[in-house]
Design a protein around this motif. Structure first.
Motif, PDB file in Angstrom:
ATOM      1  N   VAL A   1      14.079 -19.959  -5.821  1.00  0.00           N
ATOM      2  CA  VAL A   1      14.060 -20.751  -4.590  1.00  0.00           C
ATOM      3  C   VAL A   1      13.088 -20.148  -3.588  1.00  0.00           C
ATOM      4  CG1 VAL A   1      15.426 -21.458  -2.590  1.00  0.00           C
ATOM      5  CG2 VAL A   1      16.389 -21.667  -4.881  1.00  0.00           C
ATOM      6  N   LEU A   2      13.097 -18.831  -3.469  1.00  0.00           N
ATOM      7  CA  LEU A   2      12.198 -18.156  -2.532  1.00  0.00           C
ATOM      8  C   LEU A   2      10.735 -18.385  -2.910  1.00  0.00           C
ATOM      9  CD1 LEU A   2      14.090 -14.751  -2.082  1.00  0.00           C
ATOM     10  CD2 LEU A   2      13.916 -16.604  -0.406  1.00  0.00           C
ATOM     11  N   LEU A   3      10.416 -18.207  -4.181  1.00  0.00           N
ATOM     12  CA  LEU A   3       9.026 -18.345  -4.618  1.00  0.00           C
ATOM     13  C   LEU A   3       8.543 -19.791  -4.565  1.00  0.00           C
ATOM     14  CD1 LEU A   3       8.996 -15.858  -7.648  1.00  0.00           C
ATOM     15  CD2 LEU A   3       7.905 -15.543  -5.418  1.00  0.00           C
ATOM     16  N   ALA A   4       9.499 -20.729  -4.662  1.00  0.00           N
ATOM     17  CA  ALA A   4       9.130 -22.148  -4.616  1.00  0.00           C
ATOM     18  C   ALA A   4       8.863 -22.625  -3.193  1.00  0.00           C
ATOM     19  CB  ALA A   4      10.235 -22.998  -5.244  1.00  0.00           C
TER      20      ALA A   4
ATOM     21  N   PHE B   1      19.510 -12.354   5.001  1.00  0.00           N
ATOM     22  CA  PHE B   1      18.674 -11.517   5.852  1.00  0.00           C
ATOM     23  C   PHE B   1      17.290 -11.436   5.214  1.00  0.00           C
ATOM     24  CE2 PHE B   1      23.049 -10.111   6.402  1.00  0.00           C
ATOM     25  CZ  PHE B   1      23.165 -10.138   7.796  1.00  0.00           C
ATOM     26  N   LEU B   2      16.277 -11.907   5.931  1.00  0.00           N
ATOM     27  CA  LEU B   2      14.912 -11.924   5.430  1.00  0.00           C
ATOM     28  C   LEU B   2      14.042 -11.000   6.274  1.00  0.00           C
ATOM     29  CD1 LEU B   2      14.524 -15.774   4.850  1.00  0.00           C
ATOM     30  CD2 LEU B   2      15.191 -14.026   3.177  1.00  0.00           C
ATOM     31  N   ASP B   3      13.320 -10.126   5.608  1.00  0.00           N
ATOM     32  CA  ASP B   3      12.460  -9.147   6.287  1.00  0.00           C
ATOM     33  C   ASP B   3      11.016  -9.424   5.878  1.00  0.00           C
ATOM     34  OD1 ASP B   3      11.273  -6.988   7.467  1.00  0.00           O
ATOM     35  OD2 ASP B   3      12.062  -5.514   6.051  1.00  0.00           O
ATOM     36  N   PRO B   4      10.183  -9.953   6.807  1.00  0.00           N
ATOM     37  CA  PRO B   4       8.767 -10.171   6.478  1.00  0.00           C
ATOM     38  C   PRO B   4       8.093  -8.841   6.148  1.00  0.00           C
ATOM     39  CG  PRO B   4       9.396 -11.349   8.468  1.00  0.00           C
ATOM     40  CD  PRO B   4      10.523 -10.404   8.160  1.00  0.00           C
ATOM     41  N   THR B   5       7.644  -8.696   4.910  1.00  0.00           N
ATOM     42  CA  THR B   5       7.043  -7.442   4.437  1.00  0.00           C
ATOM     43  C   THR B   5       5.838  -7.752   3.575  1.00  0.00           C
ATOM     44  OG1 THR B   5       9.248  -6.432   4.351  1.00  0.00           O
ATOM     45  CG2 THR B   5       7.478  -5.301   3.173  1.00  0.00           C
ATOM     46  N   PRO B   6       4.675  -7.215   3.925  1.00  0.00           N
ATOM     47  CA  PRO B   6       3.488  -7.482   3.105  1.00  0.00           C
ATOM     48  C   PRO B   6       3.573  -6.769   1.751  1.00  0.00           C
ATOM     49  CG  PRO B   6       2.990  -5.855   4.786  1.00  0.00           C
ATOM     50  CD  PRO B   6       4.360  -6.352   5.088  1.00  0.00           C
ATOM     51  N   THR B   7       3.041  -7.417   0.736  1.00  0.00           N
ATOM     52  CA  THR B   7       2.981  -6.805  -0.587  1.00  0.00           C
ATOM     53  C   THR B   7       1.931  -5.717  -0.588  1.00  0.00           C
ATOM     54  OG1 THR B   7       3.601  -8.898  -1.621  1.00  0.00           O
ATOM     55  CG2 THR B   7       2.591  -7.228  -3.043  1.00  0.00           C
ATOM     56  N   LEU B   8       2.272  -4.552  -1.115  1.00  0.00           N
ATOM     57  CA  LEU B   8       1.324  -3.457  -1.183  1.00  0.00           C
ATOM     58  C   LEU B   8       0.344  -3.709  -2.321  1.00  0.00           C
ATOM     59  CD1 LEU B   8       3.650  -0.369  -0.648  1.00  0.00           C
ATOM     60  CD2 LEU B   8       2.187  -1.495   1.024  1.00  0.00           C
ATOM     61  N   ARG B   9      -0.884  -3.898  -1.983  1.00  0.00           N
ATOM     62  CA  ARG B   9      -1.896  -4.200  -2.998  1.00  0.00           C
ATOM     63  C   ARG B   9      -2.785  -2.976  -3.201  1.00  0.00           C
ATOM     64  NH1 ARG B   9      -1.221  -8.796   0.081  1.00  0.00           N
ATOM     65  NH2 ARG B   9      -0.689 -10.668  -1.084  1.00  0.00           N
ATOM     66  N   ARG B  10      -2.961  -2.621  -4.446  1.00  0.00           N
ATOM     67  CA  ARG B  10      -3.770  -1.459  -4.761  1.00  0.00           C
ATOM     68  C   ARG B  10      -5.217  -1.871  -5.070  1.00  0.00           C
ATOM     69  NH1 ARG B  10       0.342   1.939  -8.748  1.00  0.00           N
ATOM     70  NH2 ARG B  10       1.988   2.250  -7.202  1.00  0.00           N
TER      71      ARG B  10
ATOM     72  N   ALA C   1      16.402  -9.829   1.556  1.00  0.00           N
ATOM     73  CA  ALA C   1      15.147  -9.873   0.816  1.00  0.00           C
ATOM     74  C   ALA C   1      13.971  -9.496   1.703  1.00  0.00           C
ATOM     75  CB  ALA C   1      14.932 -11.276   0.243  1.00  0.00           C
ATOM     76  N   LYS C   2      13.041  -8.757   1.107  1.00  0.00           N
ATOM     77  CA  LYS C   2      11.774  -8.481   1.757  1.00  0.00           C
ATOM     78  C   LYS C   2      10.774  -9.509   1.233  1.00  0.00           C
ATOM     79  CE  LYS C   2      12.459  -3.534   2.566  1.00  0.00           C
ATOM     80  NZ  LYS C   2      11.910  -2.169   2.360  1.00  0.00           N
ATOM     81  N   ILE C   3      10.252 -10.317   2.155  1.00  0.00           N
ATOM     82  CA  ILE C   3       9.423 -11.443   1.771  1.00  0.00           C
ATOM     83  C   ILE C   3       8.002 -11.268   2.300  1.00  0.00           C
ATOM     84  CG2 ILE C   3       9.141 -13.951   1.920  1.00  0.00           C
ATOM     85  CD1 ILE C   3      11.587 -13.117   0.387  1.00  0.00           C
ATOM     86  N   ASP C   4       7.037 -11.504   1.427  1.00  0.00           N
ATOM     87  CA  ASP C   4       5.633 -11.535   1.843  1.00  0.00           C
ATOM     88  C   ASP C   4       5.290 -12.996   2.150  1.00  0.00           C
ATOM     89  OD1 ASP C   4       2.975 -11.216   2.303  1.00  0.00           O
ATOM     90  OD2 ASP C   4       2.439 -10.636   0.257  1.00  0.00           O
TER      91      ASP C   4
ATOM     92  N   VAL D   1       7.964 -12.256  -3.383  1.00  0.00           N
ATOM     93  CA  VAL D   1       9.239 -11.605  -3.071  1.00  0.00           C
ATOM     94  C   VAL D   1       9.058 -10.126  -3.383  1.00  0.00           C
ATOM     95  CG1 VAL D   1      11.702 -11.459  -3.583  1.00  0.00           C
ATOM     96  CG2 VAL D   1      10.566 -13.682  -3.599  1.00  0.00           C
ATOM     97  N   VAL D   2       8.981  -9.309  -2.345  1.00  0.00           N
ATOM     98  CA  VAL D   2       8.744  -7.878  -2.519  1.00  0.00           C
ATOM     99  C   VAL D   2       9.986  -7.196  -3.075  1.00  0.00           C
ATOM    100  CG1 VAL D   2       8.099  -5.734  -1.354  1.00  0.00           C
ATOM    101  CG2 VAL D   2       7.095  -7.919  -0.618  1.00  0.00           C
TER     102      VAL D   2
END
Length: 306
Positions: A235-238, A297-306, A262-265, A245-246
């Protein structure tokens, strides 16, 4: 709705066990059978269990308040744990010790006819109680679109799980008790009756330990079943606002009640106001898809990209 169904299931099981316990006690005293007295202890323990499960359903359904902002759902797990301990101590403990005593002392059995009659009637009554529990189990399984066996293994509805396990154990115990009586009657030895009593105790021991482990896991903070976690992630990814979803964490906070963190980007183009709207929309979609979700509870969090 599930709590209302569980309450009805527990009431039916409790009334059945109380009636059966009294009948088994009378038959056991008449015959002197350890297996019948063990079955009486079994049904008495089940009656106490149903009373504790009744408290479990009522306490667990109380709404959240200032002191308990997440609700009282875990109180249901506490009382269900106490019910399992009652089965362990009252049923298994008495049955095993009394059976060992009869095997050691070889007490003579007398009139067994009342015992056979009580066992037959008890089997019919326990079958009705189990049918009620299985009906609720199949209804919930159809609602979640999974197999009933899988549901009873993973459900957080501890009252339903306890009734299904204990009624199944009760029917098996009745067959074991009848076999023990018949073996002693044909052989003239109380060994069979005592062995049946021990077997009933071991059966109750397995059921009690299984329920204790299940409730202990829920009290510690068990995650939602994997199928629900997978569905939440889908549901989150859709959601068009979500990039990734981090991290997703879930916990059962009551029978059928789920907490989601959830930590969400979110997509980079979203503004601060847009994030608020997006979080509210994602929350709404999750609750629509899974009515058991109580807190999100949703926490806006950027995905760590290498």
């Amino acid at each position: 709705m599930e709590q209302q169904e569980s309450l009805g299931t527990v009431l039916v099981a409790g009334a059945a066990n109380l009636t059966i316990a009294l009948a088994k006690l009378v038959a056991g005293l008449i015959s002197g059978s350890a297996a019948m007295l063990s079955e009486a202890a079994h049904s008495t323990a089940d009656t106490v269990t149903e009373l504790l499960l009744l408290v479990s359903v009522r306490r667990g359904s109380r709404p959240a308040d200032r002191r308990h902002p997440f609700g009282h759902g875990k109180a249901g797990f506490v009382w269900a744990m106490m019910a399992a301990v009652a089965t362990l101590v009252g049923g298994a403990g008495f049955s095993i010790t009394h059976g060992v005593h009869e095997i050691s002392h070889g007490e003579e059995l007398s009139n067994l006819t009342p015992s056979y009659i009580v066992l037959a009637v008890a089997f019919a009554i326990e079958s009705v109680s189990l049918a009620k529990a299985l009906s609720q189990l199949r209804s919930q399984a159809a609602r979640y679109q999974i197999h009933p066996v899988r549901l009873v293994r993973t459900t957080s509805d501890t009252a339903l799980k306890a009734v299904v396990f204990e009624d199944t154990a009760a029917l098996v115990g009745l067959v074991v008790a009848a076999a023990g009586l018949l073996g002693s009657q044909l052989s003239g030895s109380a060994l069979w009756d005592g062995a049946a009593s021990v077997a009933i105790g071991l059966l109750l021991l397995v059921v009690a330990i299984t329920l204790i482990q299940s409730n202990l896991s829920l009290l510690i903070g068990q995650a939602a079943p994997q199928r629900i976690q997978t569905g939440i992630r889908a549901v989150l990814l859709a959601s068009p606002e979500v990039e990734d979803v981090v991290e997703l964490l879930t916990m059962m906070i009551g029978p059928g009640s789920v907490l989601v963190a959830a930590k969400i980007d979110f997509r980079d183009e979203a503004s601060a106001a847009g994030l608020e709207i997006a979080c509210d929309e994602v929350d709404r979609r999750l609750r629509e898809r899974f009515p058991g979700i109580r807190q999100v509870f949703l926490d806006p969090t950027p995905t760590l990209r290498r």
